[in-house]
Design an enzyme around this catalytic site. Structure first.
Site, PDB file in Angstrom:
ATOM      1  N   GLN A 122      40.150  46.138  33.068  1.00  0.00           N
ATOM      2  CA  GLN A 122      39.877  45.043  34.002  1.00  0.00           C
ATOM      3  C   GLN A 122      38.671  45.375  34.880  1.00  0.00           C
ATOM      4  OE1 GLN A 122      43.022  44.567  36.876  1.00  0.00           O
ATOM      5  NE2 GLN A 122      42.448  42.483  37.383  1.00  0.00           N
ATOM      6  N   GLY A 123      37.640  44.538  34.826  1.00  0.00           N
ATOM      7  CA  GLY A 123      36.460  44.740  35.657  1.00  0.00           C
ATOM      8  C   GLY A 123      36.456  43.781  36.832  1.00  0.00           C
ATOM      9  N   TYR A 124      37.179  44.121  37.875  1.00  0.00           N
ATOM     10  CA  TYR A 124      37.273  43.271  39.061  1.00  0.00           C
ATOM     11  C   TYR A 124      36.629  43.963  40.272  1.00  0.00           C
ATOM     12  CZ  TYR A 124      40.331  39.433  37.441  1.00  0.00           C
ATOM     13  OH  TYR A 124      40.846  38.319  36.832  1.00  0.00           O
ATOM     14  N   SER A 125      37.296  44.992  40.813  1.00  0.00           N
ATOM     15  CA  SER A 125      36.856  45.609  42.068  1.00  0.00           C
ATOM     16  C   SER A 125      35.485  46.271  41.930  1.00  0.00           C
ATOM     17  CB  SER A 125      37.872  46.656  42.527  1.00  0.00           C
ATOM     18  OG  SER A 125      39.098  46.063  42.864  1.00  0.00           O
ATOM     19  N   SER A 157      40.990  50.837  35.862  1.00  0.00           N
ATOM     20  CA  SER A 157      42.080  51.601  35.251  1.00  0.00           C
ATOM     21  C   SER A 157      41.955  51.622  33.731  1.00  0.00           C
ATOM     22  CB  SER A 157      43.435  50.987  35.634  1.00  0.00           C
ATOM     23  OG  SER A 157      43.626  51.016  37.025  1.00  0.00           O
ATOM     24  N   GLU A 240      49.333  39.695  36.459  1.00  0.00           N
ATOM     25  CA  GLU A 240      49.382  41.128  36.777  1.00  0.00           C
ATOM     26  C   GLU A 240      50.499  41.440  37.765  1.00  0.00           C
ATOM     27  OE1 GLU A 240      46.478  44.659  38.576  1.00  0.00           O
ATOM     28  OE2 GLU A 240      45.972  42.559  38.921  1.00  0.00           O
ATOM     29  N   SER A 366      46.011  44.530  47.824  1.00  0.00           N
ATOM     30  CA  SER A 366      46.618  45.229  48.958  1.00  0.00           C
ATOM     31  C   SER A 366      47.770  44.430  49.564  1.00  0.00           C
ATOM     32  CB  SER A 366      45.560  45.497  50.034  1.00  0.00           C
ATOM     33  OG  SER A 366      45.169  44.285  50.656  1.00  0.00           O
ATOM     34  N   ASN A 367      48.618  45.138  50.298  1.00  0.00           N
ATOM     35  CA  ASN A 367      49.731  44.464  50.972  1.00  0.00           C
ATOM     36  C   ASN A 367      49.245  43.343  51.875  1.00  0.00           C
ATOM     37  OD1 ASN A 367      51.585  46.059  49.714  1.00  0.00           O
ATOM     38  ND2 ASN A 367      52.378  47.036  51.562  1.00  0.00           N
ATOM     39  N   GLU A 368      48.114  43.574  52.540  1.00  0.00           N
ATOM     40  CA  GLU A 368      47.590  42.557  53.457  1.00  0.00           C
ATOM     41  C   GLU A 368      47.205  41.284  52.702  1.00  0.00           C
ATOM     42  OE1 GLU A 368      47.683  46.371  55.285  1.00  0.00           O
ATOM     43  OE2 GLU A 368      46.724  45.745  53.417  1.00  0.00           O
TER      44      GLU A 368
END
Length: 383
Positions: A122-125, A157, A240, A366-368
């Protein structure tokens, strides 16, 4: 013969011994060796559509209903049988292509995923675009029948093992940040792609930096419309964060070692009421979450629930971190090993798992971010 009886009989007869009990589930692809039993299990399941049971038969699936899939998972768990193949192809990209891909893309990519022939990443971040994903800067410029891609992704990942990548790129730098983004598929087996694994404090990790230097993506592998990839990207994140397999089975892949087993092994003669109480509360909360997961699947209209999946990502991450903290606390000094001296491999593994677990509330959203989604999309609160 009932479906349950039929599928149980098939599983008992066809699953190799090497794919029963605890163990690794392969991700497929061309770079990571598999055992003979793993290869045989993938082939047998793929021939019946059981690597991706919910997918249509035309694309390599079995065309199961949601109810049949739940029965399959229950029987596999009862028999101690592992899934034939796992990874981003079956859990994330495949379901997204079923919704957003055109017919040619589905027929070209989905059967290969179902047969375990391709490992996807996966190429996201990006270094400056983590939780604010829409600010990504990796560029894809149009050149005839293809795009030329330049930029960098991080926390990719499994990129070192991947054959293909699904990647968010900016195709219109002048558009507002949530627009001008396109969702592209392209091979990792090309000169313009460089992968650099990232070693974490926990030891080896699946994370990588991935660099694109004039990498090529064919326009036939643009999913959805050009500059409209944000909607595709968001839907993939729902796959996901839920994964109907995890929801339907009610299992948490991060549960790890059984808490009562650890208490028996490391505190056989002690009566640490605090650890026992924490263990009881953890098991109650984990069981409550599993029941909620199952109910969500039963109530959902499609194969993947919507924004409510963020609840499971948020709560599941916190539960997993709490579990690893308790595991290490029960083990005492044996839970903080850093070398082979005086520590078993399982103890060292537990330490690494505990350290790696610190990232659970960040990885995958993230949780936020999850709390914002819950507030806006589930509870309907104003911005």
């Amino acid at each position: 013969m009932s479906f349950r009886t039929e599928i149980r009989s098939w599983l008992k007869e066809n699953c190799p011994d090497g794919c029963r009990g605890p163990g690794e589930v392969p991700g497929g692809g061309t770079k990571v060796p598999m055992s003979d039993d793993q290869k045989l299990w993938i082939d047998r399941c793929a021939s019946e559509g059981l690597t991706v049971p919910l997918w249509p038969v035309d694309y390599g699936g079995a065309g199961f209903s949601k109810e049949q899939y739940v029965i399959l998972l229950e029987e596999m768990q009862d028999l101690g049988i592992r899934a034939p193949v796992a990874g981003m192809g079956t859990a994330m990209l495949g379901p997204t292509l079923l919704e957003y891909g055109n017919e040619e893309q589905k027929k070209r990519h989905l059967p290969r995923i179902a047969r375990g022939e391709v490992w996807w990443c996966q190429g996201y971040s990006e270094p400056s675009s983590g939780s604010d994903l829409a600010s990504l800067r990796t560029r894809a410029e149009s050149h005839g029948d293809h795009y030329v891609i330049n930029g960098q992704k991080i926390w990719t990942s499994g990129a070192q093992n991947a054959d293909w990548i699904f990647c968010l790129t900016r195709t219109d730098p002048n558009a507002p940040k949530h627009e001008g983004i396109s969702f592209l598929l392209f091979t990792m087996h090309q000169p313009g792609v460089t992968v650099s694994p990232i070693r974490l404090i926990s030891g080896a990790s699946p994370f990588c930096e991935t660099f694109f230097d004039n990498a090529i993506a064919q326009k036939e592998d643009l999913v959805g419309e050009e500059n409209k990839g944000w909607s595709v990207a968001k839907r993939l994140l729902q796959h996901e964060r839920s994964g109907i397999g995890a929801l339907a089975s009610g299992r948490n892949r991060e549960e790890g070692v059984n808490i009562p087993e650890l208490l028996t092994r490391y505190q056989p003669d002690e009566c640490n009421q605090e650890h026992r109480q924490r263990g009881i509360e953890l098991e109650i909360n984990s069981h409550a979450m599993r029941l909620t997961q199952r109910r969500t699947v039963e109530e959902s209209q499609g194969n993947t629930p919507g924004p409510a999946t963020s609840i499971f990502k948020y709560y599941g991450a916190n539960l997993a971190k709490e579990r690893s903290e308790l595991q290490v606390a029960i083990m005492g000094t044996q839970g903080i090993g850093a070398s082979n001296t005086n520590f078993s491999n399982s103890e060292l593994g537990m330490t690494r798992s505990w350290l790696a677990g610190k990232a659970r509330s960040i990885a995958g959203g993230s949780n936020e971010v999850q709390l914002n989604i819950i507030a806006k999309r589930v509870l309907g609160l104003p911005d």
